[in-house]
Design an enzyme around this catalytic site. Structure first.
Site, short mmCIF file in Angstrom:
data_model
loop_
_atom_site.label_atom_id
_atom_site.label_comp_id
_atom_site.label_asym_id
_atom_site.label_seq_id
_atom_site.Cartn_x
_atom_site.Cartn_y
_atom_site.Cartn_z
N GLY A 1 0.83 -1.21 0.00
CA GLY A 1 0.00 0.00 0.00
C GLY A 1 0.85 1.24 0.00
N ASN A 2 0.26 2.37 0.36
CA ASN A 2 1.04 3.60 0.49
C ASN A 2 0.39 4.49 1.54
OD1 ASN A 2 -0.89 5.49 -0.89
ND2 ASN A 2 -0.55 4.04 -2.56
N TYR A 3 0.97 5.67 1.76
CA TYR A 3 0.56 6.50 2.90
C TYR A 3 -0.62 7.43 2.62
CZ TYR A 3 5.06 5.07 4.85
OH TYR A 3 6.12 4.35 5.32
#
Ligand code: PMT
Length: 396
Positions: A208-210
């Site tokens: 995923g990412n932030y």
């Protein structure tokens, strides 16, 4: 601009409540219909008689009317309002709003309200500066509320510092400016993507990412407020859309986001691709949790995800507007311009992780918009709500 607007004026228990009387007068003079809701401790500072005389309506404070047993519907009030202004907002009420402590009529109505909410904090300087208050204010901002910053000066404690409620005139100015933005997207259909995508590895892990979704949701709220019918295709985020004209479609992976977007795009006038879409996904997903083996370190082979913006760029027909984002760490301008061309976008919004306060998770952003015709607009660091307004203005 305020003529005929339904405004809830929430008054909580602080010395600045005396200024709310003047604020109420200004709102009525501007032609607004005002319903006052006062907290029990607010009544220690200002009497309902004064407020009902000025507003021309009975003041609501309790869940039931003591005389008749009539129930005051916080839901109906919340839906009636075009805007809610809480002035003064004490540290205690701010904390209750931030954490959903619905123990009085005002907070209950706040939780039911669909309308934009303006909060004018007023308290002693140290209470205002305390990390608890500041964190609660940040939380309220992240939910899309508008904070009307207190000013500095002499406080009720005779200490001097930041904590004085903004002057009634300035609160009315803020509201007027808010309503002054016309319904310039009335009748337009928009597609907005927001948040991260999760690419599943096994039932417990993902790539995923932030991205928090704050930028994309701010765009959706701004577009809906200006009259657009918005479909918001959202990756997994912790925030909720407020405006009734926003239809949220929840997705998890880039593939799911792609499927929804290509379906919706032919029917919209404007699309803004704000989601942080994973470029790669694991080729295989395990149905069971991958175990930690002694010597055997698993290798995850990645495959390319579809490029949603580029696919929409190929589908785009005359009259449709497609705007992308570029989140960069180096060669920002060149990379952004290159993405705009490759994906056949009409404009691209560059934000760089080199600007602290910009990009993932923050309540602020600093953007430059590049247009396909070679023009460019640079903006200062602003709240994501203000950045959303700039982007929509630029699109229009
Ligand atoms: O959600 P927040 O915490 O508020 O953070 C906001 C944000 C930083 C996520 C947002 O402002 C932002 O920059 N979004 C785009 C992030 C990104 O993925 O940028 P990119 O440069 O990798 O992608 C370029 C464009 O192509 C973007 O419009 C992206 O949505 C799109 N894209 C990318 C990959 C892919 N497979 N499909 C796409 O459509």
């Amino acid at each position: 601009m305020l003529k005929g607007k339904h405004i809830i004026l929430g008054i909580t228990g602080g010395i600045a409540a005396y200024k709310s009387v003047y604020l109420l007068r200004l709102l009525i003079k501007a032609g607004a219909e005002v319903q006052v809701i006062i907290t029990p401790s607010g009544k220690e500072f200002i009497t309902p008689v004064t407020l009902s005389a000025l507003s021309g309506k009975p003041v609501v404070s309790e869940f039931f009317s003591a005389n008749t047993g009539e129930w005051h519907s916080h839901v109906d009030l919340g839906l009636w309002a075009d805007a809610m202004v809480i002035a003064p907002a004490t540290a205690s009420s701010i904390a209750k709003m931030a954490h959903g402590v619905a123990d009085n009529m005002l907070i209950t109505t706040y939780l039911s309200a669909k309308a934009p909410v303006f909060i004018a904090p007023a308290m002693d300087l140290d209470m205002f500066a305390h990390p608890t208050t500041q964190n609660n204010i940040e939380l309220l901002k992240s939910y899309g509320n508008h904070i009307i910053e207190p000013t500095s000066g002499e406080l009720a404690s005779h200490l001097v510092g930041k904590g004085r409620m903004a002057e009634p005139e300035s609160i009315v100015e803020k509201l007027t400016a808010f309503f002054a933005t016309g319904k310039d997207l009335q009748g337009k259909k928009m597609l907005i993507t927001a948040g991260p995508t999760y690419e599943k590895i096994d039932p417990v892990r993902f790539i995923g990412n932030y991205s928090s979704g704050k930028m994309g949701y701010a765009l959706a709220e701004e577009a809906a407020r200006r009259g657009a019918q918005v479909t918001l295709v959202s990756g997994p985020v912790a925030i909720k859309a407020k405006h009734p004209a926003i239809k949220v479609i929840d997705v998890e992976s880039a593939k799911q986001m792609y499927d929804k977007c290509v379906n919706i795009f032919p029917d919209v006038d404007i699309a803004i691709m704000c989601a942080a879409v994973a470029d790669y996904a694991p080729e295989k997903q395990s149905d069971v949790k991958i175990k930690r083996e002694k010597d055997d370190i698993p290798v995850i082979k990645l495959v390319k995800n579809p490029d949603i913006a580029a696919s929409l760029g190929k589908m785009k027909t005359e009259g449709q507007i497609l705007v992308g984002f570029a989140l960069e760490t180096n060669n920002e301008e060149t990379n952004a311009q290159d993405k705009m061309q490759r994906k056949n976008l009409d404009a691209i919004v560059l934000n760089s992780l080199n600007d602290s306060g910009a990009g993932f998770g923050t309540d602020t952003n600093k953007v430059t918009i590049f247009f396909a015709d070679g023009n460019k607009k640079m903006y200062d660091m602003k709240s994501k709500a203000e950045v959303a307004k700039d982007i929509i203005d630029a699109i229009i």
